[in-house]
Write a protein that holds these residues in place. Structure first.
Motif, PDB file in Angstrom:
ATOM      1  N   LEU A   1      -7.680  -5.357  -3.735  1.00 34.32           N
ATOM      2  CA  LEU A   1      -7.939  -6.774  -3.489  1.00 34.32           C
ATOM      3  C   LEU A   1      -9.039  -6.984  -2.461  1.00 34.32           C
ATOM      4  O   LEU A   1      -9.913  -7.840  -2.631  1.00 34.32           O
ATOM      5  N   ALA A   2      -9.016  -6.201  -1.372  1.00 34.14           N
ATOM      6  CA  ALA A   2     -10.027  -6.366  -0.330  1.00 34.14           C
ATOM      7  C   ALA A   2     -11.417  -6.037  -0.863  1.00 34.14           C
ATOM      8  O   ALA A   2     -12.386  -6.770  -0.611  1.00 34.14           O
TER       9      ALA A   2
ATOM     10  N   SER B   1      -7.208  -7.784   6.543  1.00 36.48           N
ATOM     11  CA  SER B   1      -8.487  -7.896   5.846  1.00 36.48           C
ATOM     12  C   SER B   1      -8.313  -8.564   4.487  1.00 36.48           C
ATOM     13  O   SER B   1      -9.181  -9.326   4.047  1.00 36.48           O
ATOM     14  N   VAL B   2      -7.204  -8.293   3.814  1.00 34.30           N
ATOM     15  CA  VAL B   2      -6.936  -8.924   2.522  1.00 34.30           C
ATOM     16  C   VAL B   2      -6.772 -10.432   2.705  1.00 34.30           C
ATOM     17  O   VAL B   2      -7.335 -11.234   1.946  1.00 34.30           O
TER      18      VAL B   2
ATOM     19  N   GLY C   1      -2.001 -10.833   0.467  1.00 34.58           N
ATOM     20  CA  GLY C   1      -2.224 -10.201   1.767  1.00 34.58           C
ATOM     21  C   GLY C   1      -1.144 -10.538   2.774  1.00 34.58           C
ATOM     22  O   GLY C   1      -0.712  -9.681   3.554  1.00 34.58           O
TER      23      GLY C   1
ATOM     24  N   HIS D   1       0.832  -1.191   0.000  1.00 32.23           N
ATOM     25  CA  HIS D   1       0.000   0.000   0.000  1.00 32.23           C
ATOM     26  C   HIS D   1       0.864   1.238   0.000  1.00 32.23           C
ATOM     27  O   HIS D   1       1.696   1.413   0.877  1.00 32.23           O
TER      28      HIS D   1
ATOM     29  N   VAL E   1      -5.418 -14.010  -3.461  1.00 29.85           N
ATOM     30  CA  VAL E   1      -5.638 -12.781  -2.689  1.00 29.85           C
ATOM     31  C   VAL E   1      -5.012 -12.923  -1.304  1.00 29.85           C
ATOM     32  O   VAL E   1      -4.332 -12.016  -0.809  1.00 29.85           O
TER      33      VAL E   1
ATOM     34  N   GLY F   1      -9.586 -13.079   1.405  1.00 33.73           N
ATOM     35  CA  GLY F   1      -9.106 -14.062   0.445  1.00 33.73           C
ATOM     36  C   GLY F   1      -9.426 -15.469   0.897  1.00 33.73           C
ATOM     37  O   GLY F   1      -9.879 -16.312   0.104  1.00 33.73           O
TER      38      GLY F   1
ATOM     39  N   ASP G   1      -3.709  -3.322  -1.724  1.00 28.51           N
ATOM     40  CA  ASP G   1      -4.469  -3.871  -0.605  1.00 28.51           C
ATOM     41  C   ASP G   1      -5.933  -3.457  -0.668  1.00 28.51           C
ATOM     42  O   ASP G   1      -6.836  -4.263  -0.455  1.00 28.51           O
ATOM     43  N   HIS G   2      -6.177  -2.198  -0.985  1.00 31.95           N
ATOM     44  CA  HIS G   2      -7.561  -1.733  -1.103  1.00 31.95           C
ATOM     45  C   HIS G   2      -8.276  -2.434  -2.251  1.00 31.95           C
ATOM     46  O   HIS G   2      -9.404  -2.889  -2.121  1.00 31.95           O
TER      47      HIS G   2
ATOM     48  N   HIS H   1     -10.002   0.349   6.402  1.00 29.98           N
ATOM     49  CA  HIS H   1      -9.799   0.982   5.101  1.00 29.98           C
ATOM     50  C   HIS H   1     -10.265   2.439   5.126  1.00 29.98           C
ATOM     51  O   HIS H   1      -9.570   3.328   4.640  1.00 29.98           O
TER      52      HIS H   1
END
Length: 198
Positions: free
Chosen positions: A52-53, A103-104, A192, A26, A188, A108, A49-50, A133
Motif C-alpha cells: 500500500l505504501a 507511512s501507510v 494503515g 505485515h 489506504v 493515504g 503495508d509495504h 521500510h
C-alpha cells in the motif's frame, strides 16, 4: 464521464480488496530466510503495508505530476536500499514497524487530500518513510551471501509497485472531480490505521 469515474473508483477498490486478501498485517519474517534476488523480489509483495505504501507513493507522484513522477519513486527506492544496509548491520528496531504503519496512513491521506507538496519537501517525506521500510527489510535478513541480491530484488519489486501506483494515479487524475482520489486514499489510510493498532 461518470462511467470513467466509476471504473476508476471500482479499480482502486478492487486493488485494495485484493491486497487486503493477501494479509491484514505485515507478516513477521525471520532471520535465516532464503537470501538472493528472487526471495528479495517476492518479499515486498507479502506485506500489505509495504504494498500500500509503495503504490501510494506512485499515486501521489502521479497526482502531483512534473518531476515528482520520477523523483519521488527514485528517492524512495534509493533511500530504502541504503536503509536496508543499515538494517542488516544493526538489526531490528521495534519502532520501525510503527513507522511503516504510519507511512501507510500518511501516504493515504496525501492521496486523499491531494496534498500539493513541493518537490523537495515531498521527496524528503517519502525518503523518511523509505527509511522505515528499508531498515525493516534489511533487519529481517542476516548479512550473508546473497544479501545484496536480496536488496536488488526488493528494490526492483518496489519500483514495479511504484509504477503500478503511477498508472493508477494517472487514471485517478483523469477522473472527473476528486472522488476517485478520496476513495483510494481514504481506503489506504484506513487500512494503515488498522495496521497501526493491530
Amino acid at each position: 464521464m461518470m462511467k470513467r469515474f466509476f471504473a476508476t473508483a471500482s479499480g482502486a477498490t478492487a486493488f485494495l480488496a485484493l491486497t487486503t486478501g493477501a494479509a491484514l498485517a505485515h507478516p513477521h519474517h525471520h532471520h535465516g530466510e532464503a537470501a538472493g534476488f528472487l526471495p528479495g523480489f517476492l518479499h515486498p509483495l507479502t506485506g500489505l503495508d509495504h504494498i500500500l505504501a509503495m503504490v501510494a507513493v506512485g499515486i501521489w507522484a502521479a497526482l502531483i505530476g512534473g518531476r515528482a513522477l520520477i523523483a519521488w519513486p527514485v528517492a524512495f527506492v534509493m533511500t530504502m536500499a541504503v536503509a536496508a544496509l543499515a538494517g542488516m548491520a544493526y538489526g531490528g528496531i521495534s519502532v520501525m514497524e510503527i513507522g511503516i504503519a504510519l507511512s501507510v496512513v500518511a501516504l493515504g491521506l496525501a492521496v486523499a487530500l491531494r496534498v500539493r507538496a513541493p518537490l523537495v519537501l515531498g521527496g524528503a517525506v517519502i525518503g523518511l518513510f523509505a527509511i522505515f521500510h528499508g531498515y525493516a527489510h534489511g533487519a529481517e535478513l542476516p548479512a550473508e551471501t546473497g544479501a545484496l541480491g536480496y536488496i536488488a530484488g526488493f528494490a526492483l519489486a518496489t519500483a514495479l509497485l511504484h509504477a503500478t501506483g503511477l498508472a493508477l494515479g494517472v487514471l485517478i487524475g483523469r477522473s472527473p472531480g476528486i472522488w476517485a482520489s478520496r476513495v483510494a486514499g481514504a481506503g489506504v489510510a484506513a487500512i494503515g490505521m488498522v495496521l497501526l493498532v493491530a
